[in-house]
Design a protein around this motif. Structure first.
Motif, PDB file in Angstrom:
ATOM      1  N   GLN A  61       0.823  -1.212   0.000  1.00 19.87           N
ATOM      2  CA  GLN A  61       0.000   0.000   0.000  1.00 19.87           C
ATOM      3  C   GLN A  61       0.852   1.256   0.000  1.00 19.87           C
ATOM      4  OE1 GLN A  61      -3.574   0.152   2.507  1.00 19.87           O
ATOM      5  NE2 GLN A  61      -3.282  -2.002   2.976  1.00 19.87           N
ATOM      6  N   ILE A  62       1.939   1.219   0.757  1.00 21.52           N
ATOM      7  CA  ILE A  62       2.826   2.383   0.805  1.00 21.52           C
ATOM      8  C   ILE A  62       3.500   2.582  -0.546  1.00 21.52           C
ATOM      9  CG2 ILE A  62       4.902   3.324   1.874  1.00 21.52           C
ATOM     10  CD1 ILE A  62       4.031   1.649   4.410  1.00 21.52           C
ATOM     11  N   ALA A  63       3.975   1.489  -1.145  1.00 22.65           N
ATOM     12  CA  ALA A  63       4.661   1.591  -2.436  1.00 22.65           C
ATOM     13  C   ALA A  63       3.729   2.108  -3.528  1.00 22.65           C
ATOM     14  CB  ALA A  63       5.223   0.227  -2.833  1.00 22.65           C
ATOM     15  N   LEU A  64       2.450   1.755  -3.442  1.00 23.93           N
ATOM     16  CA  LEU A  64       1.490   2.131  -4.481  1.00 23.93           C
ATOM     17  C   LEU A  64       0.876   3.507  -4.274  1.00 23.93           C
ATOM     18  CD1 LEU A  64      -0.329  -1.289  -4.783  1.00 23.93           C
ATOM     19  CD2 LEU A  64       0.792  -0.114  -6.684  1.00 23.93           C
ATOM     20  N   SER A  65       1.187   4.149  -3.169  1.00 22.56           N
ATOM     21  CA  SER A  65       0.498   5.393  -2.825  1.00 22.56           C
ATOM     22  C   SER A  65       0.790   6.536  -3.776  1.00 22.56           C
ATOM     23  CB  SER A  65       0.866   5.816  -1.397  1.00 22.56           C
ATOM     24  OG  SER A  65       2.263   6.020  -1.289  1.00 22.56           O
ATOM     25  N   ASP A  66       1.912   6.440  -4.514  1.00 24.10           N
ATOM     26  CA  ASP A  66       2.214   7.508  -5.474  1.00 24.10           C
ATOM     27  C   ASP A  66       1.656   7.201  -6.857  1.00 24.10           C
ATOM     28  OD1 ASP A  66       3.875   5.452  -6.157  1.00 24.10           O
ATOM     29  OD2 ASP A  66       5.729   6.616  -6.138  1.00 24.10           O
TER      30      ASP A  66
END
Length: 273
Positions: A163-168
């Motif tokens: 989720q963190i990696a995909l947030s951008d």
């Protein structure tokens, strides 16, 4: 007190031990030094010091308060390990594509309910982990050892990192490779990683419901029923929290339960179960 308010402190680091405990202890010492020197307020961290620290527009984690309150505070050591692991492995992942975006910072704070003084403390741990020269492997191995046999908990950590990696808005190839390597240290096979990856990246309408239950279309109805019951039991938020997942991650756990149930519902419609 939130889990974020409990993970900073020499006592927390000492009790946790290993590389995760060391990073907490080092961060605690740095914060004490800053407090003693009156250096919390308006501290400027250079780009070399960590992009999650203060920037021209203000520290995106929130201003430091000058107060130091890091103890376990009654938290389960596994909860401390879970939360610290997500921070540290996120910091190491930031090295994979070489950048940390504001979207990633905001997503972390939103997804895991980090706010106020806690945000500054989390930012300190992230910056310390990102600056350190050691790799991610020792941290991932410690987490794998602490949650040995608790695959659902380890999956929750892997999903949080997704989720963190995909947030951008995109997943950098280097980030995906990093996540796959972390999954291997956690003891997951490629098929397990592909299931977690699909559940985290593909719209629900495009997900393979059989893969989400860990099976193939050749599985019998009874096998599918058993898989759904097992996953529903193992991934129930209350059970995950009892095994070490902090309450701050419950929204993510609820989303996973919804994904499992949606996969089962789709299969039932296809097979008239």
């Amino acid at each position: 007190m939130s889990i974020w308010g409990k993970i900073i402190g020499g006592a927390a680091g000492f009790a946790l031990g290993g590389p995760l405990g060391a990073i907490l202890g080092a961060t605690a010492g740095h914060m004490v030094d800053k407090a003693n020197n009156g250096g919390f307020s308006q501290e400027r961290i250079s780009s070399q010091g960590g992009p999650w620290g203060q920037t021209q527009g203000g520290n995106p984690w929130g201003q430091r308060t000058g107060q130091y309150g890091g103890q376990f505070g009654g938290a389960d050591p596994r909860q401390v390990a879970f939360a610290t692991g997500v921070i540290v492995l996120s910091a190491k992942m930031a090295k994979a594509d070489g950048t940390v975006t504001r979207e990633e910072i905001n997503a972390f704070k939103r997804l895991f309910r980090v706010s106020g003084p806690d945000a500054a403390q989390v930012g300190q741990i992230f910056d310390a982990a990102r600056r350190s020269s050691d790799g991610y492997e020792p941290y991932a191995r410690q987490i794998a050892q602490m949650f040995a046999g608790e695959r659902a908990v380890l999956e929750s950590i892997l999903e949080a990192l997704h989720q963190i990696a995909l947030s951008d808005g995109s997943l950098h190839p280097a980030e995906k490779e990093y996540l796959r390597k972390v999954a291997m240290i956690f003891g997951f096979e490629d098929v397990d990683f592909d299931r977690v990856h699909q559940g985290s990246t593909a719209p629900r309408s495009e997900q393979d419901p059989y893969k989400q239950l860990g099976l193939t279309r050749s599985a019998s109805n009874e096998e599918l029923k058993a898989a759904h019951r097992k996953l529903s039991r193992e991934n129930h938020p209350d059970l995950l929290m009892a095994k070490g997942m902090p309450e701050e991650f419950v929204e993510q756990a609820n989303e996973k339960m919804a994904r499992i149930n949606a996969a089962w519902d789709q299969i039932c419609k296809e097979r008239n179960i």
